[in-house]
Design an enzyme around this catalytic site. Structure first.
Site, PDB file in Angstrom:
ATOM      1  N   TYR A  99     -19.647 -24.266 -27.869  1.00  0.00           N
ATOM      2  CA  TYR A  99     -18.837 -23.496 -29.079  1.00  0.00           C
ATOM      3  C   TYR A  99     -17.536 -23.412 -28.892  1.00  0.00           C
ATOM      4  CZ  TYR A  99     -23.851 -21.768 -28.070  1.00  0.00           C
ATOM      5  OH  TYR A  99     -25.040 -21.673 -27.831  1.00  0.00           O
ATOM      6  N   GLY A 144     -26.183  -8.690 -30.991  1.00  0.00           N
ATOM      7  CA  GLY A 144     -25.022  -9.392 -31.590  1.00  0.00           C
ATOM      8  C   GLY A 144     -23.874  -8.969 -31.052  1.00  0.00           C
ATOM      9  N   CYS A 198     -20.477 -36.329 -16.000  1.00  0.00           N
ATOM     10  CA  CYS A 198     -20.050 -37.713 -16.356  1.00  0.00           C
ATOM     11  C   CYS A 198     -19.741 -37.719 -18.020  1.00  0.00           C
ATOM     12  CB  CYS A 198     -20.907 -39.118 -16.103  1.00  0.00           C
ATOM     13  SG  CYS A 198     -20.061 -40.323 -15.910  1.00  0.00           S
ATOM     14  N   GLU A 199     -18.852 -37.156 -18.279  1.00  0.00           N
ATOM     15  CA  GLU A 199     -18.727 -36.569 -19.974  1.00  0.00           C
ATOM     16  C   GLU A 199     -17.315 -35.748 -20.125  1.00  0.00           C
ATOM     17  OE1 GLU A 199     -21.998 -35.684 -21.574  1.00  0.00           O
ATOM     18  OE2 GLU A 199     -21.207 -34.743 -23.320  1.00  0.00           O
ATOM     19  N   GLU A 220     -31.559  -4.965 -30.568  1.00  0.00           N
ATOM     20  CA  GLU A 220     -31.876  -6.251 -29.475  1.00  0.00           C
ATOM     21  C   GLU A 220     -30.687  -6.745 -28.779  1.00  0.00           C
ATOM     22  OE1 GLU A 220     -35.838  -8.077 -31.584  1.00  0.00           O
ATOM     23  OE2 GLU A 220     -34.026  -8.874 -32.145  1.00  0.00           O
ATOM     24  N   PRO A 221     -29.975  -5.783 -28.189  1.00  0.00           N
ATOM     25  CA  PRO A 221     -28.786  -6.502 -27.390  1.00  0.00           C
ATOM     26  C   PRO A 221     -28.919  -7.285 -26.205  1.00  0.00           C
ATOM     27  CG  PRO A 221     -28.981  -4.308 -26.811  1.00  0.00           C
ATOM     28  CD  PRO A 221     -29.957  -4.385 -27.794  1.00  0.00           C
ATOM     29  N   ARG A 263     -26.572 -10.457 -24.935  1.00  0.00           N
ATOM     30  CA  ARG A 263     -25.159 -10.824 -24.087  1.00  0.00           C
ATOM     31  C   ARG A 263     -24.429  -9.406 -23.658  1.00  0.00           C
ATOM     32  NH1 ARG A 263     -22.064 -15.082 -26.149  1.00  0.00           N
ATOM     33  NH2 ARG A 263     -23.293 -14.854 -27.905  1.00  0.00           N
ATOM     34  N   ARG A 295     -21.231 -23.484 -22.434  1.00  0.00           N
ATOM     35  CA  ARG A 295     -20.581 -22.722 -23.742  1.00  0.00           C
ATOM     36  C   ARG A 295     -19.219 -23.532 -24.191  1.00  0.00           C
ATOM     37  NH1 ARG A 295     -19.649 -18.216 -24.077  1.00  0.00           N
ATOM     38  NH2 ARG A 295     -20.552 -17.782 -26.085  1.00  0.00           N
ATOM     39  N   TYR A 354     -26.314 -16.458 -21.385  1.00  0.00           N
ATOM     40  CA  TYR A 354     -26.219 -17.737 -21.795  1.00  0.00           C
ATOM     41  C   TYR A 354     -25.662 -18.799 -20.914  1.00  0.00           C
ATOM     42  CZ  TYR A 354     -27.589 -15.052 -26.044  1.00  0.00           C
ATOM     43  OH  TYR A 354     -28.205 -14.238 -26.791  1.00  0.00           O
TER      44      TYR A 354
HETATM   45  N1  LLP Z   1     -32.170 -10.897 -31.584  1.00  0.00           N
HETATM   46  C1  LLP Z   1     -32.173 -12.311 -32.139  1.00  0.00           C
HETATM   47  C2  LLP Z   1     -33.272 -12.240 -32.971  1.00  0.00           C
HETATM   48  C3  LLP Z   1     -31.542 -12.955 -31.584  1.00  0.00           C
HETATM   49  O1  LLP Z   1     -31.717 -14.199 -32.142  1.00  0.00           O
HETATM   50  C4  LLP Z   1     -30.522 -12.959 -30.687  1.00  0.00           C
HETATM   51  C5  LLP Z   1     -29.777 -14.092 -30.237  1.00  0.00           C
HETATM   52  C6  LLP Z   1     -30.248 -11.509 -30.241  1.00  0.00           C
HETATM   53  C7  LLP Z   1     -31.148 -10.777 -30.588  1.00  0.00           C
HETATM   54  C8  LLP Z   1     -29.382 -11.392 -28.920  1.00  0.00           C
HETATM   55  O2  LLP Z   1     -28.017 -11.449 -29.457  1.00  0.00           O
HETATM   56  P1  LLP Z   1     -26.861 -11.084 -28.477  1.00  0.00           P
HETATM   57  O3  LLP Z   1     -26.833  -9.583 -28.237  1.00  0.00           O
HETATM   58  O4  LLP Z   1     -27.027 -11.694 -27.038  1.00  0.00           O
HETATM   59  O5  LLP Z   1     -25.653 -11.766 -29.031  1.00  0.00           O
HETATM   60  N2  LLP Z   1     -26.356 -19.468 -27.008  1.00  0.00           N
HETATM   61  C9  LLP Z   1     -25.244 -18.593 -27.789  1.00  0.00           C
HETATM   62  C10 LLP Z   1     -25.959 -17.141 -28.422  1.00  0.00           C
HETATM   63  C11 LLP Z   1     -27.176 -17.418 -29.219  1.00  0.00           C
HETATM   64  C12 LLP Z   1     -27.507 -16.204 -29.517  1.00  0.00           C
HETATM   65  C13 LLP Z   1     -29.341 -16.218 -30.225  1.00  0.00           C
HETATM   66  N3  LLP Z   1     -29.817 -15.161 -30.701  1.00  0.00           N
HETATM   67  C14 LLP Z   1     -24.093 -18.334 -27.079  1.00  0.00           C
HETATM   68  O6  LLP Z   1     -24.055 -18.610 -25.724  1.00  0.00           O
HETATM   69  O7  LLP Z   1     -23.157 -17.635 -27.417  1.00  0.00           O
END
Ligand code: LLP
Length: 433
Positions: free
Chosen positions: A336, A247, A363-364, A292-293, A295, A332, A392
């Site tokens: 969002y 996150g 087309c949107e 679990e990074p 992004r 995105r 993403y």
């Molecule tokens: N671990 C779990 C259980 C998760 O659900 C996620 C993301 C991560 C790790 C990784 O999070 P990160 O470090 O990437 O922030 N599609 C959305 C993001 C959805 C994230 C879902 N879970 C976007 O484009 O912003």
């Protein structure tokens, strides 16, 4: 733009991994996803080393939902880290390049029986449970296969983080996890710990995505360790593992904090420091820490190149420049209202003088990539680059309007190669009957 050695302005032209955007566009065409391999490798290294140094026993599992294809599993495996997966398809892709299965966490709020079986048979390290019936189903599968599967349970620490509500996951009404505060989490811990073919090793939480406030991560550690203590006192159970999810927020546009790879280590340092402190204060066993990074490992590594097409000037209201991509390669903004930095890749030394909205070709009306971008005068045929598209984007792409998903190029040390080849019209028909 968050410039670095592998993403810079070279004589007015964007250079990524030592290759100019002009050359990439000429050789591979547009739209094109470009990934800076050195950046990804560096982020893996920074996270791995920081976890080892600041905490000790643990594992970084790259959240592969951010960007999944064979090559990324090879790269993160070479960097010595694990992976987080959320579908049979992600596990299958990792397996296809001999990714060490014991370094995989398998998540999901609704894993199918077939996916659970596949995961157990593949030998994934941990399956993260998110339902009573899932625990029952997995226990039976393991019994049938004569295997014991290590599991974690997804809990909800109830920490609110400031991010888009679709990517916020630890609020009370979340579809993910069991709430600690309501007592539901304790009940499922009791339930799963009694199962004979699955081994409950600890708990998992993930409070949301694109979070900058370190306070939120610290608070989540406090809640989780508080709960470990409750479990120890009430059930006499001690866990070996704690998975705090991912996150970590990254730089997309002006409002976001700019960080170097090394500075991203701060997120890990805070979690490590809080956890070490809480373990002592609360008198619990020091857990193996999984993070679990997703992004933050691949996001800033990515740049999408587009060619400017039609320009529509709605006098004194808005000026659109349409591109040869859109929500099929980057949904995105539509989902969002995400903000991006857009630059004219070959006009970096020209003054930004006009405000443009970057429109996709679908087309949107909602097919926009970015609004109100200050750019030099744009003409048809100009090369545009959207930055921080490594996470993403490709993983959320689609064939909407039967547009082709762009190829992905890895660049490193002045060399460019395919990670994902271009689709063809024949690919679109492949499964049509
Ligand atoms: N671990 C779990 C259980 C998760 O659900 C996620 C993301 C991560 C790790 C990784 O999070 P990160 O470090 O990437 O922030 N599609 C959305 C993001 C959805 C994230 C879902 N879970 C976007 O484009 O912003």
């Amino acid at each position: 733009m968050n410039q670095r050695e592998t993403l810079k302005n070279k004589n007015g032209v964007l250079e990524i991994g030592g290759v100019s955007a002009t050359k990439l566009a000429k050789e591979f065409g547009t739209p094109l996803y470009v990934m800076d391999q050195a950046y990804i490798e560096n982020m893996c290294k920074v996270y791995k080393e920081t976890l080892e140094k600041e905490y000790g026993d643990g594992l970084i599992c790259y959240a592969s939902k951010a960007f999944s294809c064979k090559e990324i599993y090879r790269i993160v495996n070479n960097a010595g880290i694990g992976a987080d997966t959320v579908s049979g398809g992600e596990i299958f892709t990792a397996k296809s390049v001999d990714f060490p299965m014991e370094k995989i966490c398998f998540h999901g709020n609704n894993k199918t029986k077939a996916e659970l079986e596949f995961a157990v048979n593949s030998g994934v390290g941990y399956i993260v449970l998110d339902a009573y019936s899932e625990a029952d189903e997995l226990d039976l599968i393991c019994k049938k296969l004569n295997k014991t599967q290590k599991v974690l349970i997804r809990v909800n620490p109830g920490v609110e983080a400031h991010t888009h509500h679709y990517i916020q996951t630890a609020k009370v009404d979340s579809k993910f996890g069991f709430s600690i505060d309501s007592g539901e989490a304790l009940e499922i811990v009791k339930f799963v710990s009694k199962k004979s073919n699955i081994e409950l090793c600890g708990l998992h939480c993930h409070i949301g995505s694109q979070i900058f406030e370190s306070k939120s991560f610290a608070l989540a550690v406090d809640k989780m360790t508080g709960f470990y203590k409750t479990i120890k006192t009430e059930l006499g159970l001690e866990f070996d593992v704690l998975n705090m999810g991912g996150g970590f927020g990254i730089y997309y546009a002006e409002d976001d904090a700019k960080k170097t790879c090394a500075e991203y280590a701060d997120y890990i340092k805070i979690i490590a420091k809080e956890l070490k402190y809480n373990v002592i204060v609360k008198g619990i066993k020091k857990p193996f820490l999984i993070l679990e990074p997703g992004r933050s490992i691949v996001g800033e590594a990515g740049v999408t190149l587009y060619t400017a097409g039609r320009i529509k000037d709605i006098k004194s209201i808005k000026k659109y420049v349409a591109i040869d991509g859109g929500m099929f390669d980057n949904p995105r903004f539509a989902l969002y209202q995400a903000k991006y930095t857009v630059i004219a890749a070959e006009k970096l030394n020209e003054q930004p003088i006009e405000k443009y909205s970057i429109a996709g070709k679908c087309c949107e009306s909602g097919d926009i990539i970015a609004e109100d971008c200050m750019l030099p005068k744009i003409n048809e045929g100009d090369l545009l680059a959207v930055l921080s598209t490594g996470a993403y984007n490709y993983s959320m792409s689609s064939n909407y309007n039967r547009n082709l998903i762009p190829p992905v190029i890895m660049v490193k040390d002045g060399e460019a190669r395919y990670a994902v080849k271009p689709q063809t019209y024949e690919d679109l028909l492949r499964n049509d009957v």
